[in-house]
Design an enzyme around this catalytic site. Structure first.
Site, PDB file in Angstrom:
ATOM      1  N   LYS A 107       0.899  -1.239   0.036  1.00  7.65           N
ATOM      2  CA  LYS A 107      -0.122  -0.033  -0.027  1.00  7.65           C
ATOM      3  C   LYS A 107       0.676   1.533  -0.169  1.00  7.65           C
ATOM      4  CE  LYS A 107      -4.137  -2.232   1.591  1.00  7.65           C
ATOM      5  NZ  LYS A 107      -4.572  -2.879   2.775  1.00  7.65           N
ATOM      6  N   LYS A 189      -6.453 -13.851 -10.562  1.00  6.52           N
ATOM      7  CA  LYS A 189      -7.727 -14.258 -10.325  1.00  6.52           C
ATOM      8  C   LYS A 189      -8.512 -12.977 -10.146  1.00  6.52           C
ATOM      9  CE  LYS A 189      -6.223 -13.287  -5.323  1.00  6.52           C
ATOM     10  NZ  LYS A 189      -6.759 -13.832  -4.171  1.00  6.52           N
ATOM     11  N   LYS A 192     -11.730  -7.235  -7.132  1.00  6.12           N
ATOM     12  CA  LYS A 192     -12.674  -5.948  -6.920  1.00  6.12           C
ATOM     13  C   LYS A 192     -12.193  -4.768  -7.893  1.00  6.12           C
ATOM     14  CE  LYS A 192     -14.148  -7.206  -2.276  1.00  6.12           C
ATOM     15  NZ  LYS A 192     -13.949  -6.246  -0.824  1.00  6.12           N
TER      16      LYS A 192
END
Ligand code: TRP
Length: 326
Positions: A107, A189, A192
């Site tokens: 992050k 994969k 979101k």
């Protein structure tokens, strides 16, 4: 106990990786499922859509089969006790270990302009979420392993310093391997936020599902009998295994092996089966979202259950730490 961050629409990967596990757990265990709204503030400071996202995640969980009468389904910010436990745990968490956390380092790279302390102590808050119910089983994906290991370390330190209050939580899932739902372009994969056209969301309408699947990469077909499948073809078969009948999958497997497969037909069938799978979930989500009273009741009842559990723990915690002066 588990949590989902309200940072985007849920997709097929969330369904097969997480939600389906939750739904199975609710019949066997006392469960706490939480919308991690406070955690989302570490990366999403703009809260203009937060209410909307929190309500959708709740509705999506219920539409997938979570029963708010069986489990405690609640919002993180409604359980104030977590904030207190988080504060105590911060004194047991070391700057060095927090800085070494993989999700933290990721992050920092993603948002170098907003390396806030909440981001650094994210695993501490997550540990508080879990151990406030003295939970032992945490249904989460691989990416959360390190956070759980840190939770166990905080628990060990707490118990060592102040006396045995918490059990050690661990990752849990039914079956051995966590289901990994591949994205339609074979690039990893389903996610979101990344690569929305290769991800199938529970909110997708029939037409977008059809378009996404029909657009998936194929080729002119195998040239040798029983040859291995290229990644992008394997993806189609994997998705088909999730939503189509066994005989359907078998039929296309056979056609692949004897070189008669027509990918156009396969994708058409996959699209139709996917649509049939998603549609009832989407429709339930839509009708739940229209019912403000119901959503409020779910949140209120969920928070009450969570609070009852948290109060017992926090009593023990204050006593153990020695915060009782009369
Ligand atoms: N960190 C988790 C994620 O990003 C979400 C989460 C917050 C969580 N609190 C939790 C998961 C407690 C399990 C238990 O997916």
């Amino acid at each position: 106990m588990s949590g989902i961050r309200p940072t985007g629409f849920l997709h097929l990967g969330n369904y097969f990786g997480a939600l389906r596990n939750y739904v199975r757990m609710q019949d066997e265990f006392e469960c706490f499922f939480m919308v991690a709204d406070i955690h989302s503030l570490t990366t999403h400071p703009d809260t203009s859509q937060l209410k909307h996202h929190v309500r959708r995640v709740l509705a999506e969980n219920i539409a997938c089969g979570l029963d708010p009468d069986k489990v405690a389904l609640y919002c993180q910010s409604h359980l104030r006790e977590t904030g207190e436990l988080y504060l105590y745990l911060n004194m047991l968490a070391y700057k060095g270990e927090l800085e070494k956390t993989v999700t933290f380092k990721d992050k920092v790279k993603l948002q170098p302009e907003n390396v806030n302390a909440g981001l650094l102590t994210y695993p501490v808050l997550q540990a508080a979420d879990i151990i406030i119910h003295r939970a032992t089983l945490v249904p989460v994906g691989k990416d959360q392993e390190q956070h759980l290991e840190m939770s166990r370390n905080f628990v060990k330190r707490f118990n060592h310093r102040y006396g045995e209050v918490f059990p050690e939580p661990r990752a849990f899932n039914f079956g051995n391997e966590l289901m990994r739902v591949p994205s339609l372009d074979g690039s990893g994969k389903m996610s979101k936020s990344e690569n929305q056209s290769a991800t199938i969301y529970l909110a997708d309408d029939d037409d977008s599902i059809r378009k996404k699947i029909m657009k998936a990469k194929t080729d002119s077909g195998p040239t040798k009998k029983n040859s291995p499948k290229p990644d992008y073809i394997e993806v189609l078969f994997q998705l088909m295994k999730l939503v189509s009948d066994e005989e359907v999958v078998k039929k296309f497997e056979e056609e692949y092996n004897n070189l008669t497969i027509r990918y156009g037909d396969m994708k058409k069938k996959l699209a139709e089966d996917m649509i049939e799978f998603i549609r009832p979930i989407r429709q339930r989500v839509e009708s739940i979202l229209k019912d403000d009273d119901y959503i409020r009741d779910v949140m209120v009842k969920g928070a009450e259950k969570a609070r009852a559990s948290a109060e017992v723990t926090m009593d023990k915690v204050r006593e153990a730490i020695g915060l009782r002066y009369y």
